[in-house]
Design a protein around this motif. Structure first.
Motif, short mmCIF file in Angstrom:
data_model
loop_
_atom_site.label_atom_id
_atom_site.label_comp_id
_atom_site.label_asym_id
_atom_site.label_seq_id
_atom_site.Cartn_x
_atom_site.Cartn_y
_atom_site.Cartn_z
N GLN A 233 0.83 -1.28 -0.16
CA GLN A 233 -0.10 0.12 -0.01
C GLN A 233 0.93 1.21 -0.02
OE1 GLN A 233 -3.39 0.43 0.45
NE2 GLN A 233 -4.17 -1.57 1.02
N ARG A 238 2.31 7.01 2.63
CA ARG A 238 2.31 8.45 2.68
C ARG A 238 1.46 9.15 3.64
NH1 ARG A 238 4.81 8.41 -2.40
NH2 ARG A 238 3.76 6.93 -3.68
N PHE A 239 0.27 8.60 3.79
CA PHE A 239 -0.71 9.01 4.66
C PHE A 239 -0.50 8.77 5.74
CE2 PHE A 239 -2.60 9.58 0.38
CZ PHE A 239 -2.59 10.99 0.59
N GLY A 241 2.29 9.22 7.37
CA GLY A 241 3.10 10.35 7.49
C GLY A 241 4.60 10.12 7.15
N TYR A 242 4.82 9.21 6.08
CA TYR A 242 6.27 8.64 5.94
C TYR A 242 6.67 9.33 4.48
CZ TYR A 242 5.97 5.74 9.78
OH TYR A 242 5.75 5.22 11.09
N CYS B 53 -5.40 16.59 1.01
CA CYS B 53 -4.39 15.89 1.50
C CYS B 53 -3.30 15.67 0.62
CB CYS B 53 -4.99 14.55 2.16
SG CYS B 53 -5.41 13.21 0.69
N GLY B 54 -3.34 16.30 -0.53
CA GLY B 54 -2.13 16.28 -1.12
C GLY B 54 -1.94 14.89 -2.26
N ARG B 55 -3.35 14.29 -2.43
CA ARG B 55 -3.15 12.98 -3.24
C ARG B 55 -3.30 13.44 -4.64
NH1 ARG B 55 -7.12 7.89 -3.30
NH2 ARG B 55 -5.57 6.40 -3.46
N ARG B 74 4.18 18.05 0.54
CA ARG B 74 4.12 16.47 0.17
C ARG B 74 2.87 15.88 1.07
NH1 ARG B 74 9.60 15.76 0.59
NH2 ARG B 74 8.98 14.92 2.52
N GLU B 75 2.34 14.62 0.83
CA GLU B 75 1.33 14.05 1.55
C GLU B 75 1.87 14.03 3.15
OE1 GLU B 75 2.64 12.89 -1.33
OE2 GLU B 75 1.15 11.52 -2.24
N ASP B 76 3.20 13.45 3.36
CA ASP B 76 3.53 13.23 4.64
C ASP B 76 3.72 14.50 5.31
OD1 ASP B 76 5.67 13.45 2.44
OD2 ASP B 76 7.03 13.27 4.32
N VAL B 79 0.42 15.23 6.77
CA VAL B 79 -0.09 14.63 7.67
C VAL B 79 0.65 15.15 8.86
CG1 VAL B 79 0.17 12.32 8.80
CG2 VAL B 79 -0.64 12.44 6.50
N HIS B 80 2.09 15.41 9.09
CA HIS B 80 2.66 15.98 10.01
C HIS B 80 2.18 17.31 10.37
CE1 HIS B 80 6.63 13.51 9.04
NE2 HIS B 80 5.26 12.85 9.47
N ARG B 85 -6.63 11.50 6.99
CA ARG B 85 -7.53 11.16 5.91
C ARG B 85 -7.99 9.82 5.74
NH1 ARG B 85 -8.28 11.88 -0.02
NH2 ARG B 85 -9.96 10.29 -0.30
N PHE B 87 -9.78 6.63 3.82
CA PHE B 87 -10.12 6.40 2.42
C PHE B 87 -11.43 5.85 2.21
CE2 PHE B 87 -5.82 7.13 2.35
CZ PHE B 87 -5.33 8.02 1.10
N SER B 91 -8.17 1.11 3.58
CA SER B 91 -6.73 0.76 3.18
C SER B 91 -5.87 0.64 4.38
CB SER B 91 -6.34 1.67 2.27
OG SER B 91 -6.65 3.18 2.56
N ASN B 105 1.61 3.89 12.49
CA ASN B 105 1.02 5.22 12.66
C ASN B 105 1.29 6.07 13.91
OD1 ASN B 105 -0.90 5.61 9.92
ND2 ASN B 105 -0.95 3.49 10.40
N TYR B 110 9.71 8.85 12.07
CA TYR B 110 9.04 9.20 10.81
C TYR B 110 10.44 9.22 9.96
CZ TYR B 110 4.38 10.48 11.77
OH TYR B 110 3.10 10.24 12.33
N LEU B 161 -5.91 6.59 12.16
CA LEU B 161 -5.71 7.92 11.90
C LEU B 161 -5.81 8.55 13.54
CD1 LEU B 161 -8.52 8.67 9.27
CD2 LEU B 161 -6.03 8.99 9.27
N GLN B 164 -2.51 9.12 15.35
CA GLN B 164 -1.90 10.24 15.03
C GLN B 164 -2.47 11.54 15.56
OE1 GLN B 164 -2.37 10.03 10.74
NE2 GLN B 164 -0.15 8.84 10.66
#
Lengths: 374, 246
Positions: A233, A238-239, A241-242, B53-55, B74-76, B79-80, B85, B87, B91, B105, B110, B161, B164
């Motif tokens: 995945q 990325r979501f 946070g990496y 969320c940058g996707r 960037r997505e990460d 998140v920081h 988010r 889905f 996922s 998570n 990181y 989620l 975090q």
């Protein structure tokens, strides 16, 4: 960190068996010549272990590992060649004191980028640093742009082809298609003698274990779990946070470092380095070693490298024209029937059988004891 | 002084080969509100979350979270910054256990080096157990995520989620595909977790929307059709025409 958190008993057992095979069984069973051959096979295991990490766990297939193996090997070969090219040894050349192939190509002075390879320390550094630097550049260019899967495999393969062509084309600087040959001593120690080759076999084995421990540590760390998460995945990671690219670059560089060490040990044990070990065919063969061994298992990767190379030598000694067909058939068989390779066969088929036998014999012993008491 | 809005989406546009999936959209999210987005299929709801969320990369406009422009991150990094988010399809990391899914998570380690040296201590273990209890999975921590039911995977992703602790939580159809019993449990769970943070939810289940929403935005063809309380949008003739009246 305690030992038990680093390694379970089952894992420790696996490493012990492998250590016994490499350090006891093979040296006792084989003569010096054959042992040197197995030492050569084990140098490919370095590459296969790296592949198990970033292909098996991380899902990044590189078809260009020969590049890193070759670069490591060439760095070592350049040092050994310079040591072998003393002015006395090369007195018959028109320019004494430079490697013979340079002299044949009308080069009259050692190129500047060869100079640092007079130092053993620099050569050792370069064995790891050069492959890692290239892997970093490739990784940075590919992974930050999210190039992956088949595209990445094709690009790495192209790089293998490019490097081969470059080495062959720049004959005066690289030894061309013959490679760098006639390597004799390492810091005055003759590496061609049987005793030296046996010593190098054990050095190689020890280094392989060092590499295996590093690989095992990575596998057990959170980074190992992240790699598995990324394989299945990549978006989700990325979501979480990496920055996926930085992890892919890191693990690709680790694989390149392993391959470079393997290449250097190849040069030392076999006594030459040539572009035939860099190109597309050896790179794909290296993937097959890993696949046969079981791409999820770092120990399996070592057995895969040993077994496929041993089969290759045996088969190509008696039926040279059949080997390529054999290799192809092997790869298809592994992909179709045993996707997890030897390690998969062991953990899915053999190990449960052994456990069952073991448990049954325990039951047999305990059963009669219980009976009279009732 | 506290800001009036934690998220400001202004003039946001994205076009896919000329088709504008989101077209000059404005959306403001207040602290601690539960903002539900509804709209017919293809209205651009999921795309909007993807943009935040940058996707998906936007073609124009701005998305400001506090003072940070999310569109250039960037997505990460997003998140920081504190945006989580979930889905639409669950996922989760199937090859890992429930525990490992939550652990990955946990907001620590990181970087590459951080991940190499990461150790799961008692604080982290405690937090994971706490989250697992919240999402009804405390007995399944050692189970591989692949063996969970669809509903349990949804819960696990919500848990991933929660651990975090994002300031802004975005949920895309959190009860879709669930059994009636699971739906009820999820509604309970969501009501508990949407306090103390801002939440954007995409949902079709109107009963559920009425239950949780502080404000509702109706999207239609990438634009805001109506905005306000549930009662307000339900009585908006434009909305009735394109959506609720069907």
């Amino acid at each position: 960190m305690t030992f038990s958190s680093f390694m379970t008993r089952k894992e420790a057992f696996g490493f012990l068996v492998l250590a016994a095979v490499i350090f006891l069984v093979l040296p006792l069973a084989l003569d010096a010549f054959r042992l040197n051959l197995f030492g050569k096979y084990l140098t490919y295991a370095f590459v296969a272990v790296g592949l198990a990490l970033f292909w098996g766990m991380g899902g990044i297939l590189s078809l260009g590992q020969g590049v890193f193996f070759g670069l490591g090997g060439y760095c070592m070969a350049m040092f050994l060649k310079l040591e072998a090219s003393t002015p006395e040894n090369t007195a018959i050349q028109s320019t004494p004191g430079i490697p013979d192939f340079m002299d044949w190509n009308q080069i009259t002075a050692l190129p500047a980028w060869w100079e640092p390879f007079n130092s053993f320390a620099f050569a050792l550094f370069a064995v790891v640093a050069v492959p890692v630097a290239l892997a970093f550049v490739i990784g940075l260019a590919m992974f930050t742009r999210r190039v992956g899967g088949v595209y990445f495999a094709i690009i790495t393969q192209a790089i293998a082809a490019i490097l081969t062509i470059l080495i062959i084309g720049q004959q005066g600087f690289t030894g061309g298609v013959n490679g760098i040959t006639d390597l004799r001593t390492l810091m005055g120690w003759d590496i061609r003698s049987e005793a030296a080759k046996t010593t190098l076999y054990f050095v190689n084995g020890a280094l392989l274990f060092a590499v295996l421990m590093v690989a095992h540590y990575i596998r057990k760390s959170k980074l190992g779990r992240l790699l598995r998460a990324m394989r299945d995945q990549p978006d989700r990671v990325r979501f979480s946070g990496y920055n996926v690219a930085s992890f892919k670059i890191f693990i690709f560089c680790v694989g390149a470092a392993f391959a470079g060490i393997g290449g250097a040990m190849f040069t030392l044990q076999v006594g030459f380095m040539s572009p035939t070990l860099v190109g597309i065919v050896p790179s794909i063969e290296m993937v097959i070693f890993c696949a046969v061994g079981g791409r999820l298992s770092i120990i399996g990767a070592v057995y895969g490298a040993l077994l496929v190379n041993w089969a290759k030598s045996t088969l190509s000694e008696s039926y040279p024209e059949l080997w390529l067909f054999g290799l192809g058939a092997l790869f298809i068989a592994v992909v179709m029937a045993f996707p997890n390779g030897l390690a998969g066969i062991w953990s899915e088929r053999i190990e449960p059988q052994i456990l069952r036998l073991f448990n049954r014999s325990k039951d047999d012993k305990t059963a009669p004891k219980r009976a009279p008491a009732e | 002084m506290q800001e009036r809005f934690i998220l400001k989406v202004e003039d946001l546009t994205v076009s896919f080969d000329g088709f504008k999936a989101v077209d000059g959209l404005n959306l403001y999210i207040e602290p601690n509100e539960c903002h539900v987005i509804i709209g017919p299929n293809g209205a651009g709801k999921t795309t909007l979350l993807d943009l935040i969320c940058g996707r998906t990369a936007a073609s124009g406009g701005s998305v400001k979270f506090h003072d940070k422009e999310l569109l250039s991150m960037r997505e990460d990094q997003i998140v920081h910054a504190g945006v989580g988010r979930k889905f639409q399809t669950p996922s989760v990391y199937e090859d890992l256990t429930v525990f490992e899914n939550l652990e990955l998570n946990y907001p620590k380690g990181y970087s590459v080096f951080g991940a190499l040296t990461f150790r799961c201590d008692d604080t982290i273990r405690g937090r994971i157990t706490e989250i697992a209890e919240t999402i009804f999975l405390e007995d399944m921590l050692d189970e591989k995520a692949a063996y969970l039911s669809h509903g349990q995977k949804q819960w696990l992703e919500i848990g991933m989620l929660l651990i975090q602790d994002p300031e802004l939580l975005m949920l895309d159809e959190p009860v879709a595909g669930m059994s009636v019993a699971e739906r009820k449990k999820t509604a309970e769970l969501l009501k508990r977790i949407i306090t103390d943070r801002s939440v954007i939810v995409i949902e079709h289940d109107m009963g559920f929307v009425v239950d949780i929403a502080t404000r509702v935005t109706v999207l239609h063809q990438g634009q805001v059709l109506s905005e306000g309380s549930m009662e307000h949008v339900q009585n908006d003739p434009k909305v009735v025409e394109v959506y609720l009246g069907h």
